[in-house]
Design an enzyme around this catalytic site. Structure first.
Site, PDB file in Angstrom:
ATOM      1  N   ILE A  52      19.701  -5.458  58.608  1.00 20.69           N
ATOM      2  CA  ILE A  52      18.663  -5.756  57.609  1.00 20.69           C
ATOM      3  C   ILE A  52      17.889  -7.033  57.958  1.00 20.69           C
TER       4      ILE A  52
ATOM      5  N   ASP B 184      12.654  -4.373  61.864  1.00 24.54           N
ATOM      6  CA  ASP B 184      12.548  -3.060  61.213  1.00 24.54           C
ATOM      7  C   ASP B 184      13.368  -3.014  59.934  1.00 24.54           C
TER       8      ASP B 184
ATOM      9  N   ALA C 230      20.884  -1.737  63.477  1.00 26.91           N
ATOM     10  CA  ALA C 230      21.480  -2.897  64.161  1.00 26.91           C
ATOM     11  C   ALA C 230      21.810  -2.547  65.608  1.00 26.91           C
ATOM     12  N   ALA C 231      21.469  -3.458  66.497  1.00 31.04           N
ATOM     13  CA  ALA C 231      21.757  -3.278  67.923  1.00 31.04           C
ATOM     14  C   ALA C 231      21.383  -4.568  68.644  1.00 31.04           C
ATOM     15  N   GLN C 232      21.839  -4.684  69.885  1.00 27.99           N
ATOM     16  CA  GLN C 232      21.318  -5.726  70.777  1.00 27.99           C
ATOM     17  C   GLN C 232      20.018  -5.116  71.289  1.00 27.99           C
ATOM     18  N   SER C 233      18.878  -5.589  70.801  1.00 28.10           N
ATOM     19  CA  SER C 233      17.633  -4.836  70.987  1.00 28.10           C
ATOM     20  C   SER C 233      16.746  -5.370  72.118  1.00 28.10           C
TER      21      SER C 233
ATOM     22  N   SER D   7      15.183   5.105  71.308  1.00 29.91           N
ATOM     23  CA  SER D   7      14.090   4.307  71.874  1.00 29.91           C
ATOM     24  C   SER D   7      13.375   5.012  73.012  1.00 29.91           C
TER      25      SER D   7
ATOM     26  N   GLU E 128      12.664   3.579  75.560  1.00 30.99           N
ATOM     27  CA  GLU E 128      13.281   3.071  76.793  1.00 30.99           C
ATOM     28  C   GLU E 128      14.147   4.132  77.463  1.00 30.99           C
TER      29      GLU E 128
ATOM     30  N   TYR F 248      20.652  -1.591  78.324  1.00 31.33           N
ATOM     31  CA  TYR F 248      20.226  -1.283  76.950  1.00 31.33           C
ATOM     32  C   TYR F 248      19.929   0.216  76.822  1.00 31.33           C
TER      33      TYR F 248
ATOM     34  N   HIS G 211       7.090  -1.101  68.670  1.00 29.87           N
ATOM     35  CA  HIS G 211       6.316  -1.410  67.458  1.00 29.87           C
ATOM     36  C   HIS G 211       6.537  -2.880  67.116  1.00 29.87           C
TER      37      HIS G 211
ATOM     38  N   ARG H  72       8.161  -9.811  64.472  1.00 29.77           N
ATOM     39  CA  ARG H  72       8.811  -9.514  65.752  1.00 29.77           C
ATOM     40  C   ARG H  72       9.424 -10.794  66.319  1.00 29.77           C
TER      41      ARG H  72
HETATM   42  P1  NAP Z   1      15.755  -6.738  65.951  1.00 27.38           P
HETATM   43  O1  NAP Z   1      14.650  -7.434  65.236  1.00 27.38           O
HETATM   44  O2  NAP Z   1      16.294  -7.352  67.193  1.00 27.38           O
HETATM   45  O3  NAP Z   1      16.953  -6.523  64.908  1.00 27.38           O
HETATM   46  C1  NAP Z   1      18.241  -6.150  65.354  1.00 27.38           C
HETATM   47  C2  NAP Z   1      19.210  -6.255  64.201  1.00 27.38           C
HETATM   48  O4  NAP Z   1      20.552  -5.931  64.683  1.00 27.38           O
HETATM   49  C3  NAP Z   1      19.304  -7.674  63.598  1.00 27.38           C
HETATM   50  O5  NAP Z   1      19.481  -7.576  62.215  1.00 27.38           O
HETATM   51  C4  NAP Z   1      20.568  -8.206  64.251  1.00 27.38           C
HETATM   52  O6  NAP Z   1      21.191  -9.236  63.530  1.00 27.38           O
HETATM   53  C5  NAP Z   1      21.430  -6.953  64.241  1.00 27.38           C
HETATM   54  N1  NAP Z   1      22.591  -7.091  65.143  1.00 27.38           N
HETATM   55  C6  NAP Z   1      22.570  -7.342  66.468  1.00 27.38           C
HETATM   56  N2  NAP Z   1      23.833  -7.425  66.930  1.00 27.38           N
HETATM   57  C7  NAP Z   1      24.655  -7.225  65.871  1.00 27.38           C
HETATM   58  C8  NAP Z   1      26.076  -7.205  65.698  1.00 27.38           C
HETATM   59  N3  NAP Z   1      26.909  -7.396  66.723  1.00 27.38           N
HETATM   60  N4  NAP Z   1      26.578  -6.970  64.477  1.00 27.38           N
HETATM   61  C9  NAP Z   1      25.762  -6.770  63.418  1.00 27.38           C
HETATM   62  N5  NAP Z   1      24.395  -6.792  63.497  1.00 27.38           N
HETATM   63  C10 NAP Z   1      23.866  -7.017  64.732  1.00 27.38           C
HETATM   64  O7  NAP Z   1      15.327  -5.236  66.340  1.00 27.38           O
HETATM   65  P2  NAP Z   1      14.197  -4.305  65.679  1.00 27.38           P
HETATM   66  O8  NAP Z   1      12.933  -4.484  66.436  1.00 27.38           O
HETATM   67  O9  NAP Z   1      14.226  -4.464  64.215  1.00 27.38           O
HETATM   68  O10 NAP Z   1      14.744  -2.864  66.083  1.00 27.38           O
HETATM   69  C11 NAP Z   1      15.626  -2.131  65.211  1.00 27.38           C
HETATM   70  C12 NAP Z   1      16.334  -1.065  66.017  1.00 27.38           C
HETATM   71  O11 NAP Z   1      15.379  -0.183  66.588  1.00 27.38           O
HETATM   72  C13 NAP Z   1      17.164  -1.583  67.176  1.00 27.38           C
HETATM   73  O12 NAP Z   1      18.294  -0.741  67.289  1.00 27.38           O
HETATM   74  C14 NAP Z   1      16.263  -1.397  68.386  1.00 27.38           C
HETATM   75  O13 NAP Z   1      17.028  -1.258  69.565  1.00 27.38           O
HETATM   76  C15 NAP Z   1      15.545  -0.123  68.015  1.00 27.38           C
HETATM   77  N6  NAP Z   1      14.198   0.051  68.545  1.00 27.38           N
HETATM   78  C16 NAP Z   1      13.260  -0.913  68.351  1.00 27.38           C
HETATM   79  C17 NAP Z   1      11.971  -0.709  68.813  1.00 27.38           C
HETATM   80  C18 NAP Z   1      10.889  -1.740  68.618  1.00 27.38           C
HETATM   81  O14 NAP Z   1       9.866  -1.647  69.305  1.00 27.38           O
HETATM   82  N7  NAP Z   1      11.056  -2.682  67.694  1.00 27.38           N
HETATM   83  C19 NAP Z   1      11.642   0.493  69.486  1.00 27.38           C
HETATM   84  C20 NAP Z   1      12.630   1.460  69.653  1.00 27.38           C
HETATM   85  C21 NAP Z   1      13.896   1.238  69.159  1.00 27.38           C
HETATM   86  P3  NAP Z   1      20.764 -10.794  63.760  1.00 27.38           P
HETATM   87  O15 NAP Z   1      19.523 -10.985  62.925  1.00 27.38           O
HETATM   88  O16 NAP Z   1      21.952 -11.513  63.265  1.00 27.38           O
HETATM   89  O17 NAP Z   1      20.497 -10.958  65.224  1.00 27.38           O
HETATM   90  O1  G4F Z   2       8.280  -6.854  74.687  1.00 29.97           O
HETATM   91  P1  G4F Z   2       9.317  -6.383  75.639  1.00 29.97           P
HETATM   92  O2  G4F Z   2      10.461  -7.285  75.890  1.00 29.97           O
HETATM   93  O3  G4F Z   2       9.783  -4.965  75.093  1.00 29.97           O
HETATM   94  P2  G4F Z   2      10.495  -3.721  75.813  1.00 29.97           P
HETATM   95  O4  G4F Z   2      11.290  -4.130  76.983  1.00 29.97           O
HETATM   96  O5  G4F Z   2       9.457  -2.675  76.037  1.00 29.97           O
HETATM   97  O6  G4F Z   2      11.538  -3.238  74.688  1.00 29.97           O
HETATM   98  C1  G4F Z   2      11.147  -3.117  73.328  1.00 29.97           C
HETATM   99  O7  G4F Z   2      10.664  -1.815  73.092  1.00 29.97           O
HETATM  100  C2  G4F Z   2      11.639  -0.767  73.289  1.00 29.97           C
HETATM  101  C3  G4F Z   2      10.932   0.559  72.984  1.00 29.97           C
HETATM  102  O8  G4F Z   2      10.248   0.988  74.121  1.00 29.97           O
HETATM  103  C4  G4F Z   2      12.801  -0.989  72.342  1.00 29.97           C
HETATM  104  F1  G4F Z   2      13.720  -0.006  72.504  1.00 29.97           F
HETATM  105  C5  G4F Z   2      13.439  -2.335  72.626  1.00 29.97           C
HETATM  106  O9  G4F Z   2      14.477  -2.561  71.668  1.00 29.97           O
HETATM  107  C6  G4F Z   2      12.378  -3.415  72.471  1.00 29.97           C
HETATM  108  O10 G4F Z   2      11.989  -3.452  71.110  1.00 29.97           O
HETATM  109  O11 G4F Z   2       8.666  -6.058  77.053  1.00 29.97           O
HETATM  110  C7  G4F Z   2       7.536  -5.218  77.171  1.00 29.97           C
HETATM  111  C8  G4F Z   2       7.028  -5.243  78.606  1.00 29.97           C
HETATM  112  C9  G4F Z   2       8.127  -5.050  79.668  1.00 29.97           C
HETATM  113  O12 G4F Z   2       7.649  -4.207  80.675  1.00 29.97           O
HETATM  114  C10 G4F Z   2       8.333  -6.434  80.238  1.00 29.97           C
HETATM  115  O13 G4F Z   2       8.786  -6.480  81.585  1.00 29.97           O
HETATM  116  O14 G4F Z   2       6.464  -6.533  78.856  1.00 29.97           O
HETATM  117  C11 G4F Z   2       6.910  -6.975  80.128  1.00 29.97           C
HETATM  118  N1  G4F Z   2       6.829  -8.436  80.185  1.00 29.97           N
HETATM  119  C12 G4F Z   2       6.040  -9.149  81.019  1.00 29.97           C
HETATM  120  N2  G4F Z   2       6.229 -10.460  80.830  1.00 29.97           N
HETATM  121  C13 G4F Z   2       7.538  -9.294  79.430  1.00 29.97           C
HETATM  122  C14 G4F Z   2       7.149 -10.576  79.828  1.00 29.97           C
HETATM  123  N3  G4F Z   2       8.444  -9.087  78.438  1.00 29.97           N
HETATM  124  C15 G4F Z   2       8.979 -10.193  77.834  1.00 29.97           C
HETATM  125  N4  G4F Z   2       9.859 -10.003  76.821  1.00 29.97           N
HETATM  126  N5  G4F Z   2       8.638 -11.470  78.214  1.00 29.97           N
HETATM  127  C16 G4F Z   2       7.733 -11.727  79.221  1.00 29.97           C
HETATM  128  O15 G4F Z   2       7.454 -12.870  79.553  1.00 29.97           O
END
Ligand code: NAP
Ligand code: G4F
Length: 334
Positions: free
Chosen positions: A12, A16, A84-87, A128, A130, A152, A182, A187
């Site tokens: 939470i 997201d 929840a995940a290591q995202s 994802s 990914e 991941y 997203h 973020r």
């Molecule tokens: P986020 O902002 O990194 O949030 C991750 C959440 O997981 C946080 O609440 C975090 O808690 C919690 N968490 C991590 N490790 C945990 C643990 N060991 N035990 C309990 N809680 C834990 O990610 P998000 O962008 O909201 O994404 C939500 C989900 O969608 C994730 O599973 C991510 O992989 C997936 N996803 C995201 C995207 C995207 O673009 N945002 C796209 C595709 C899929 P803390 O606040 O304590 O760190």
């Molecule tokens: O913003 P990013 O770290 O997101 P990434 O790796 O696409 O992952 C995010 O989206 C996934 C869905 O497709 C989720 F599943 C995942 O949890 C997360 O939310 O990187 C985006 C792109 C990558 O190609 C990276 O190599 O940006 C490139 N990049 C270039 N310079 C960088 C940087 N990324 C980061 N974080 N920092 C840089 O300085």
């Protein structure tokens, strides 16, 4: 008799999780959310949405099965959104084992607890784009093969298949949302869009001289997080459980994103952005571009109350929402 629906959201405190909680509260849901205990409380997203008093909090850690089981028992939900995940993909190369635990095995901890406590509970798994990884296709949909390129993504692949397995084997309502990137002002700063908007603001304010990024040629399909959480909910309201892609169906390079962000403050990005190999990943996902036709047909047009064409345009508003919104909030903070 229960009057309104109850949802349990894991994660939470994340981007997201916070937006989904806000959305479900508006729908009249009773919302429970899990958070992990850390030395410094991490509720800034929930606080910024002003919903902190409306959520029922449960402390749970993804590695601790009994805490997850207890969360399901205590909340007694109709729907579980497992977010929840290591995202962060980059960190998963440094922490491959915990990434496997948190983003992979934890999914099964949730599914197995639900199966044993109440298999009628509907389950959403945060899968994802990914998963597609080393793509050969120009765009990716529900039939595109997966080819993970990070610990991941490999962990999420396991979660994806286990969710499908519980759906098919135990007839549970368990679905995968295959969500493309997203973003939003909520973020985390380590992700590239927020790193860029934050960097642009700091340069404009004279706090930094340049912005160091990694691979500027990587292409991503960036959407707006508050719109995507409605798609998660819709996936749990379908007649039959199924997996769906959510995306804008448009792709842009990291360089284009940076160029656009700097241009809003009349700055030439080439003068400020430096590409440093230290930010490159061991393996890179070069191209992500979704094809969300299935979701558009089944429910996206209902969300936006438009035809299919307009629905896809609505979530393609990254230039404004993903750059100006965060940029403005940073400029106002300093
Ligand atoms: P986020 O902002 O990194 O949030 C991750 C959440 O997981 C946080 O609440 C975090 O808690 C919690 N968490 C991590 N490790 C945990 C643990 N060991 N035990 C309990 N809680 C834990 O990610 P998000 O962008 O909201 O994404 C939500 C989900 O969608 C994730 O599973 C991510 O992989 C997936 N996803 C995201 C995207 C995207 O673009 N945002 C796209 C595709 C899929 P803390 O606040 O304590 O760190
Ligand atoms: O913003 P990013 O770290 O997101 P990434 O790796 O696409 O992952 C995010 O989206 C996934 C869905 O497709 C989720 F599943 C995942 O949890 C997360 O939310 O990187 C985006 C792109 C990558 O190609 C990276 O190599 O940006 C490139 N990049 C270039 N310079 C960088 C940087 N990324 C980061 N974080 N920092 C840089 O300085």
């Amino acid at each position: 008799m229960r009057q309104s629906k109850t949802a349990l959201i894991t994660g939470i405190t994340g981007q997201d999780g916070a937006y989904l909680a806000e959305f479900l509260l508006k729908k009249g849901y009773t919302v429970f959310g899990t958070y992990r205990r850390v030395s410094s409380p991490n509720f800034w997203r929930i606080l910024s949405l002003g919903i902190e008093d409306k959520i029922n909090y449960i402390s749970a850690d993804l590695i601790d099965t009994s805490s997850l089981t207890e969360a399901i028992k205590v909340s007694n939900p109709n729907e579980v959104y497992h977010l929840a995940a290591q995202s962060y993909v980059g960190s998963s190369f440094n922490q491959p084992i915990t990434s496997g635990e948190f983003s992979g095995l934890a999914v099964v901890r949730m599914l197995e607890s639900i199966r044993l406590i109440n298999p009628e509970i509907k389950f959403y798994q945060a899968s994802s784009s990914e998963l597609y990884g080393k793509v050969k296709n120009k765009s990716q949909n529900e039939s595109t093969p997966f080819f993970p390129q990070s610990p991941y993504a490999a962990a999420k692949l396991y979660g994806f298949w286990m969710t499908k397995m519980y759906r098919e084997g135990y007839k549970m309502y368990a679905v995968n949302g295959i969500l493309f990137n997203h973003e939003s002002p909520l973020r985390g700063l380590e992700f590239v869009t927020r790193k860029i908007s934050n960097g642009v603001a700091r340069i404009a304010l004279g706090l930094e001289n340049n912005l160091e990024l990694g691979n500027l040629n990587a292409k991503r399909d960036w959407g707006y997080a508050p719109e995507f959480v409605e798609g998660m909910w819709k996936m749990l309201q379908q007649k039959n459980p199924d997996d769906y892609v959510l995306s804008t169906d448009e792709t842009h390079t990291v360089g284009e994103f940076a160029q656009t962000a700097f241009s809003y403050l009349d700055l030439d990005w080439k003068k400020f952005v430096k590409s440093d190999k230290k930010f490159n990943r061991i393996l890179e996902v070069e191209l992500l571009k979704g094809n969300s036709k299935k979701a558009q047909k089944d429910f996206l047009r209902l969300i936006f109350n438009t035809g299919i064409e307009e629905a896809s345009k609505k979530i393609t508003s990254w230039r404004y929402k993903l750059i100006i919104d965060p940029l403005t909030s940073i400029l106002e903070t300093y």
